[in-house]
Design an enzyme around this catalytic site. Structure first.
Site, PDB file in Angstrom:
ATOM      1  N   ASP A 140       0.859  -1.175   0.000  1.00 22.84           N
ATOM      2  CA  ASP A 140       0.000   0.000   0.000  1.00 22.84           C
ATOM      3  C   ASP A 140       0.904   1.237   0.000  1.00 22.84           C
ATOM      4  OD1 ASP A 140      -2.299   1.615   0.307  1.00 22.84           O
ATOM      5  OD2 ASP A 140      -1.985   1.673   2.471  1.00 22.84           O
ATOM      6  N   THR A 142      -0.247   4.866   1.266  1.00 19.11           N
ATOM      7  CA  THR A 142      -0.491   5.744   2.400  1.00 19.11           C
ATOM      8  C   THR A 142      -0.295   4.996   3.714  1.00 19.11           C
ATOM      9  OG1 THR A 142      -2.093   6.968   1.084  1.00 19.11           O
ATOM     10  CG2 THR A 142      -2.145   7.299   3.468  1.00 19.11           C
ATOM     11  N   ARG A 354      -2.259  14.177  -2.378  1.00 18.85           N
ATOM     12  CA  ARG A 354      -3.529  13.444  -2.328  1.00 18.85           C
ATOM     13  C   ARG A 354      -4.659  14.442  -2.574  1.00 18.85           C
ATOM     14  NH1 ARG A 354      -3.610   8.745   0.604  1.00 18.85           N
ATOM     15  NH2 ARG A 354      -5.537   9.308   1.667  1.00 18.85           N
ATOM     16  N   THR A 434      -2.438   1.340  -4.759  1.00 17.03           N
ATOM     17  CA  THR A 434      -2.896   2.506  -4.021  1.00 17.03           C
ATOM     18  C   THR A 434      -4.216   3.013  -4.579  1.00 17.03           C
ATOM     19  OG1 THR A 434      -2.329   4.794  -3.422  1.00 17.03           O
ATOM     20  CG2 THR A 434      -1.502   3.987  -5.513  1.00 17.03           C
ATOM     21  N   GLY A 435      -4.909   3.764  -3.761  1.00 14.78           N
ATOM     22  CA  GLY A 435      -6.153   4.382  -4.192  1.00 14.78           C
ATOM     23  C   GLY A 435      -5.963   5.784  -4.724  1.00 14.78           C
ATOM     24  N   ASP A 436      -4.726   6.270  -4.798  1.00  9.94           N
ATOM     25  CA  ASP A 436      -4.447   7.628  -5.261  1.00  9.94           C
ATOM     26  C   ASP A 436      -4.549   7.744  -6.773  1.00  9.94           C
ATOM     27  OD1 ASP A 436      -4.082   8.607  -2.745  1.00  9.94           O
ATOM     28  OD2 ASP A 436      -1.926   8.256  -2.725  1.00  9.94           O
ATOM     29  N   ASP A 571      -1.103  -0.942   6.214  1.00 11.37           N
ATOM     30  CA  ASP A 571      -1.281  -0.421   7.565  1.00 11.37           C
ATOM     31  C   ASP A 571      -2.734  -0.206   7.961  1.00 11.37           C
ATOM     32  OD1 ASP A 571      -1.617   1.806   5.795  1.00 11.37           O
ATOM     33  OD2 ASP A 571      -1.373   3.127   7.524  1.00 11.37           O
ATOM     34  N   ASN A 574      -8.278  -1.318   4.964  1.00 16.15           N
ATOM     35  CA  ASN A 574      -8.470  -1.585   3.535  1.00 16.15           C
ATOM     36  C   ASN A 574      -7.374  -2.466   2.947  1.00 16.15           C
ATOM     37  OD1 ASN A 574      -6.533   0.389   3.855  1.00 16.15           O
ATOM     38  ND2 ASN A 574      -7.060   1.457   1.972  1.00 16.15           N
TER      39      ASN A 574
END
Length: 951
Positions: A140, A142, A354, A434-436, A571, A574
């Site tokens: 991940d 973040t 972000r 990642t979700g970015d 961490d 998710n």
């Protein structure tokens, strides 16, 4: 719940191969018993009159029924050859693994995070050796690669960018491109936790002078109202504390406060905001907003909305979320700066920030009341409540007016680039999931050295003009078809280019970047194989805008499709599915709770600790466990084969060669401890060189030390030694006589052969060890001594264990002959000669990588590795200061080999220091003695006398 997975039961790959080895040993046992039983039925005959095979003999020896003889003898041979199955192997391995995790991993201060007082934690002992064979890491971003300490850095309001700071990513990009960049520091007065913004156009009410002050006001109110933050403490800007579900929310609410919209009180139905400079500069007023509905954020919606009522009765929906979902719900008109804001989002993403989009919608009271009835019904539903709430939210989250976007900085953790470079040198491929945004993910990959300008990049992104045009027409089916066709074309074209590049450009590294929408179609069964072929050819892969379920699906694709050993690290909650999907799950105990840690197999505080966890602990565990399993296989096979050869001499009768107690204690007492010592303390090179030469890790990825070829070599050695260990003592017995002139008998031969077996098997460990210490010597020679002590007591007296008196005085009889003393010297030497020759030839003509480094260490000398042990995970801060040597010299007490509290006396005696009650104080004093001795020995490159690398 949509992203949840069943909790898997994990076993290491080596354990699965061990199961296969056990099945092979069972097959060997069956074959040996079958051959001997058939031969027994053939051999038995009354013509051997001296055997007394008369008609009244028991069925097992009755020549009249050879089939029954073979069947009964088969069962006898199963009992006789049963030591070939290493039952004690599983117990020994578990003891070794538990010691490794409790004394080495959990107490390694190189993986101890002082700021949070967090040591490494091994939550299982099943996967120690799996850490030494990882080829793919899924990470991940973040909180894993970054610190998860969010700071409001820039924003875009009404098509205008605000914020003058320079991010670390921009600095890294400038260095990469060879251009300079001017860094502007924020004034001290604007520095606050979660806020690092610098632009006088918005601060202290200056936003009233901007071209679009009303939109600025909506922007600040959206930040102050659209959230689920709870305020604590005094209702003063400098004293209030915000308790937020995520650092992003805290950063946004803090930004609203710094801009003059101070959120200070929340009730179940309202929010109070102290607004400054709204009516005029310097004027403050407390405004209460009635909160009617909260449409909460989740990984599927990727947005959060709040419906509130102003004091004047105005009804507003504020919404914030990912740009991909906000743009889909914007009103076609009244959004003049939509394209400009999209460019700003790309700029923020390129800077590694972000981003979130902010929008609002004024609601009609009648339309709202009709919608609210549906919302209440969905909220009270007993089945599929979450799904129904999402469907109802879709009805009102539309026709939005774009306000602007926020940009939050999350800096990289310390040591991440170096860690990734080191792991890449070890042959490990790292994927970032990642979700970015795509631009943010790419620049983070550059900043942490995952990608570089020398790589050929394949980018598969759904944010293209063609796809946007189709989306604007509003046909979801057509949009899906266009994206699916685009993904298939890009995957096939990228795979073709990758194959060509691999054939024409040697050494060219490849990288793949794909977003979540494209990944959804790429993971379909039709395209999954193409994606797998392309991704395994790439050194680095970045997946952006992915959901937790997609993270798990990507991990499973490599785990099950490529059959590679995977590690996932994250961490947050998710990341749980991804952590559970991989062979090894590593949780980082960060700021997003303990869900990832609770679902993980190993827990660390920082990403950089992966270097020690894999390259040191993992590699050594794999090396040690592989050696232990191979050695067990060898010693049990060799011992059983001596029984097999003996039955060739006894007409396949099933006669024992060794006493029952000899056979029972062989694995439990006489050969048990040395192999455990090797499994705990053996190491090929120093810990310093394990980090210095990460290429050594490739041996685990390629499974060099536990492949079938290695086991075949051990098997050949076992066969050769069994022949020597049986026929040499038998020949000595045939020729030898005791002190009274009588010939030696069966039990004399068995005892002599067993003595040679015990000596040979234990001495064989010297050839297998890379690192010999006092404990190796004690365990090996102690095991040999234990055999002689047992033999003296067992054979010296008549005891109930030997009911027939077969062994009575046997040891004294054979020790009274010179054959015995020649045998225990010459037989082990002859038995080990082949192994010695093989090891020598290997080092001379086909050395392993660690052989070369061992030669370097021999020439240059090896200093003791400077590592520490954490004495207690829950120690007080004062104890941790004392532990890490901040009150004096740095302790040399390490997390490897003998460096655990139970071996302090060894350290003290090694360096001539008296024993102390504090374990770390012993090691510290010992290290000081070494330092003084080294400083006094000027001009000498070799380590001082008595100095060993103990790790």
């Amino acid at each position: 719940m949509m992203n949840a997975m069943n909790v898997p039961s994990k076993r290491s790959t080596l354990e699965r191969r061990l199961d296969m080895l056990i099945l092979i040993l069972f097959s060997i046992l069956f074959i040996m018993c079958f051959i001997d039983s058939i031969c027994s039925g053939i051999f038995i005959n009354r013509k051997y009159w001296y055997l007394g095979l008369t008609s009244d003999v028991e069925d097992q020896f009755n020549p009249g029924n050879r089939f029954l003889v073979a069947c009964l003898t088969f069962l006898t041979f199963v009992t006789l050859f049963s030591p070939i199955i290493p039952i004690s192997l599983y117990v020994s391995i578990e003891m070794i693994k538990v010691f490794q995790v409790t004394q080495f991993i959990n107490k390694d201060v190189k993986m101890y995070h002082k700021e949070t007082n967090t040591p490494a934690l091994a939550r299982t002992s099943n996967l120690n050796e799996e850490l030494g064979q990882v080829e793919y890491i899924f990470s991940d971003k973040t909180g894993t690669l970054t610190r998860n300490l969010m700071e409001f850095f820039k924003c875009s309001i009404g098509g205008v960018i605000y914020g003058k700071g320079v991010t670390e990513i921009e600095k890294a990009a400038a260095r990469r491109n060879g251009t300079g960049i001017e860094e502007m520091e924020s004034p001290a007065e604007s520095h606050e936790k979660y806020f690092n913004f610098d632009d006088d156009r918005l601060m202290r009410g200056a936003w009233r002078n901007e071209p679009n002050p009303e939109l600025c006001k909506e922007f600040f109110r959206c930040l102050a109202v659209c959230h689920t933050v709870l305020p604590e403490g005094d209702e003063l800007p400098e004293k209030i504390v915000y308790q937020a579900a995520s650092p992003d929310e805290a950063a946004l609410v803090t930004a609203a406060k710094m801009f003059g919209f101070f959120f200070f009180r929340r009730t179940p139905t309202s929010i109070r905001v102290r607004e400054s400079h709204v009516e005029k500069i310097g004027r403050m007023q407390d405004v209460e907003y009635e909160i009617l509905n909260v449409l909460e954020f989740n990984s599927t919606r990727k947005r959060q909305s709040v419906i509130c009522r102003y004091p004047n009765g105005r009804l507003v929906l504020y919404c914030k979320g990912a740009d991909s979902v906000i743009y889909e719900r914007l009103m076609e008109r009244h959004n003049p700066f939509k394209d400009t804001n999209r460019d700003h989002l790309e700029y923020f993403g390129a800077a590694g920030l972000r981003t979130l989009c902010l929008a609002y919608r004024d609601l009609d009271i009648n339309a709202y009341e009709m919608w609210n009835e549906k919302f209440v019904q969905a909220k009270s539903a007993l089945r599929d409540r979450e799904k129904k709430l999402d469907e109802v939210a879709e009805l009102i989250e539309k026709d939005l007016i774009l306000i602007g976007s926020t940009a939050i900085e999350d800096k990289l953790q310390e040591g991440v680039p170096v860690c990734i470079e080191t792991l890449a040198k070890g042959g490990i491929k790292i994927w970032v999931l990642t979700g970015d945004k795509l631009e943010t993910a790419i620049n983070i990959a550059y900043a942490c050295s995952l990608m570089n300008n020398g790589m050929k990049q394949f980018i598969i992104n759904s944010d293209t003009k063609e796809i946007r045009d189709v989306e604007d027409r509003g046909d979801a089916l057509e949009t899906a078809q266009v994206i699916e066709r685009y993904v298939a074309e890009r995957l096939n074209e990228s795979l073709r280019q990758a194959v060509e590049s691999e054939q024409t450009q040697t050494g060219l590294e490849l990288a793949l970047v794909i977003d979540g929408r494209c990944l959804m179609y790429a993971l379909d069964p039709e395209l999954r194989g193409t994606l797998l072929k392309l991704s395994v050819m790439c050194k680095a892969v970045v997946c952006c805008r992915v959901s937790p379920l997609q993270k798990a699906q990507v991990t499973s694709m490599i785990k099950d499709g490529a059959k590679k050993i995977t590690l996932s690290i994250g961490d947050g909650a998710n990341d749980v599915s991804m952590i559970q999907a991989a062979h090894i799950g590593v949780g980082i105990s960060g700021l997003e709770g303990m869900q990832a840690v609770m679902a993980s197999d190993f827990a660390i505080a920082q990403f950089r600790f992966l270097t020690d966890l894999l390259l040191v602990h993992g590699r050594l565990s794999y090396l040690r466990i592989s050696k232990v399993v191979a050695y067990f296989f060898y010693k049990n096979l060799m011992f059983t084969l001596t029984q097999f050869w003996f039955n060739l001499y006894t007409g396949f009768s099933g006669q024992r060669f060794y006493d029952d107690w000899f056979q029972s204690l062989y694995n439990v007492v006489f050969t048990a401890l040395p192999v455990i010592i090797v499994g705990i303390f053996d190491k090929d090179v120093s810990i310093t060189n394990s980090r210095k030469y990460p290429q050594l890790y490739k041996a685990g990825i390629e499974n060099i030390f536990f492949r079938w070829r290695i086991l075949i070599i051990w098997a050949i050695s076992a066969v050769y030694q069994s022949v020597i260990l049986f026929f040499f003592p038998i020949k000595a017995i045939e020729e030898g006589k005791n002190s009274s002139g009588r010939m030696l008998g069966l039990w004399d031969a068995g005892t002599m052969a067993f003595t040679c077996v015990v000596v040979t098997v234990n001495l064989r460990l010297f050839l297998a060890c890379n690192f010999i210490t006092r404990w190796h010597l004690i365990s090996i020679f102690g095991s040999i001594l234990a055999w002689f002590i047992f033999a003296f007591f067992y054979s010296g007296f008549r005891n109930p264990l030997d009911k027939q008196g077969n062994i009575y005085q046997v040891i004294f009889v054979i020790m009274g002959t010179w054959y015995f003393w020649y045998a225990i010297v010459l037989v082990p030497v002859a038995s080990l000669a082949l192994d010695f020759l093989h090891e020598g030839m290997r080092r001379w003509f086909a050395p392993y990588d660690y052989h070369i480094i061992q030669e370097e260490e021999k020439i240059k000398g090896v200093e003791r590795d400077e590592l520490l042990l954490v004495e207690s995970p829950r120690q007080a801060p004062e104890q941790s200061l004392e532990l890490t040597g901040l009150h004096g010299e740095m302790s040399k007490h390490t997390g490897y080999s003998f460096d655990s509290p139970c071996f302090d006396s060894f350290f003290a005696s090694q360096e001539g220091v008296s024993m102390s009650q504090r374990s770390y104080d012993i090691a510290r004093r010992a290290s000081m003695r070494v330092s003084r001795r080294q400083s006094s020995d000027l001009g000498s490159d070799s380590p001082p006398p008595g100095h060993n690398s103990l790790i």
